[in-house]
Write an enzyme that holds these catalytic residues in place. Sequence first.
Site, PDB file in Angstrom:
ATOM      1  CG  HIS A  32      -1.985  -1.121   1.065  1.00 42.90           C
ATOM      2  ND1 HIS A  32      -2.568  -1.723   2.150  1.00 42.90           N
ATOM      3  CD2 HIS A  32      -2.515  -1.750  -0.022  1.00 42.90           C
ATOM      4  CE1 HIS A  32      -3.413  -2.660   1.745  1.00 42.90           C
ATOM      5  NE2 HIS A  32      -3.396  -2.702   0.422  1.00 42.90           N
TER       6      HIS A  32
ATOM      7  CG  HIS B 178      -7.104 -11.052  -7.083  1.00 44.72           C
ATOM      8  ND1 HIS B 178      -6.691 -10.727  -8.351  1.00 44.72           N
ATOM      9  CD2 HIS B 178      -7.279 -12.400  -7.076  1.00 44.72           C
ATOM     10  CE1 HIS B 178      -6.611 -11.830  -9.083  1.00 44.72           C
ATOM     11  NE2 HIS B 178      -6.966 -12.857  -8.335  1.00 44.72           N
TER      12      HIS B 178
ATOM     13  CB  SER C  68      -5.963  -2.391  -2.581  1.00 48.19           C
ATOM     14  OG  SER C  68      -6.765  -3.519  -2.844  1.00 48.19           O
TER      15      SER C  68
ATOM     16  CD  GLU D 272     -12.708 -10.725  -2.903  1.00 49.41           C
ATOM     17  OE1 GLU D 272     -11.605 -10.178  -2.946  1.00 49.41           O
ATOM     18  OE2 GLU D 272     -12.855 -11.931  -2.581  1.00 49.41           O
TER      19      GLU D 272
ATOM     20  N   GLY E 228     -10.934 -12.248 -10.835  1.00 54.06           N
ATOM     21  CA  GLY E 228     -10.076 -11.116 -11.177  1.00 54.06           C
ATOM     22  C   GLY E 228      -9.394 -11.266 -12.527  1.00 54.06           C
TER      23      GLY E 228
ATOM     24  CG  ASP F 279      -2.939  -8.089  -3.458  1.00 58.07           C
ATOM     25  OD1 ASP F 279      -2.032  -8.925  -3.255  1.00 58.07           O
ATOM     26  OD2 ASP F 279      -3.466  -7.418  -2.537  1.00 58.07           O
TER      27      ASP F 279
END
Length: 282
Positions: A18, A41, A101, A119, A145, A166
């Site tokens: 992050h 994701h 995120s 997601e 994703g 991710d």
Amino acid sequence: MNYRHAFHAGNFADVVKHALLVDLLAHFKSKDAGFAVLDTHAGKGIYELNAEEAQKTKEWRDGIGRLIPPRIAHGAALPDVLTPYINLMRRFGAPQSYPGSPSVIASLLRPQDALICSELHPDDAAALARLFRSNRQVSVHHLDGYRAVKAFLPPRLIGRGLVLIDPPFEKTNEFDRLRAAIFMARRRFPASVVAAWYPIKHRAPVREFQDMLIETGLKKLLTCEFLLNPPTDPTRLNGCGLLVANPHYRFDENARHILEALAPYLQQEEPPEISVRWLVEA
Ligand SMILES: C[S@@+](CC[C@H](N)C(=O)[O-])C[C@H]1O[C@@H](n2cnc3c(N)ncnc32)[C@H](O)[C@@H]1O
């Protein structure tokens, strides 16, 4: 799907990811033209660190818990290069709450920008949709994703953007899927920066992933790696990396400064090993 990010939110790997993400977004905001972010994701968007899951692992204590309040051997003030990330975390109430995120990204959007999230876990997708139900700049899709890369790139009406990939690395072929997704995102959306997170347990799979990426012929591939422990024990998360394809000018320098600034806070037994290097430079 066994992986639940609630157990890991705010850990050292989230902090690394992050802090770099905030810097990538700052570059996009340096120009007026709008940008779109695809977060493939996405997770559930916000995590309470006093909840059962986070309390069970307490991973956040050696992550965001080392930065707010700052904890370092000699009590030095937090370096300026971390200020944008730390201020944002404070706004979300860290270390009681930790933003995922999509929350980090959404909080940095301007009116001309947009965020698309996918997601796959039904509970997390539903929680994320609830979180952003009144935010018209953010769309949430209960979707794989990797399919989202195909479905949403290039974005409609917006000419540049960031793709954050991710994955949970539950599947043995995740590095292969990641490599294919990076390739597809860069081909479908040439004006994109692609940032892909990966775990470093031991070196061999990471090296293979990077070699395969080089073989795709993609240009401008930068790896930013942060190792807490030597990558010799394949059963534990010894470090993590962010592969950034087509980063902005001088992102490599910023990334190195950010990782070096984080190192003394996140250190375990030995000083972390940091590497920011081009797999393919031009
Ligand atoms: C590492 S977490 C994401 C964390 C989030 N990007 C953040 O930084 O806050 C990985 C997420 O991917 C979700 N997931 C697993 N397989 C997926 C798939 N095929 N497509 C989309 N999401 C998936 C998991 O439920 C989990 O929430």
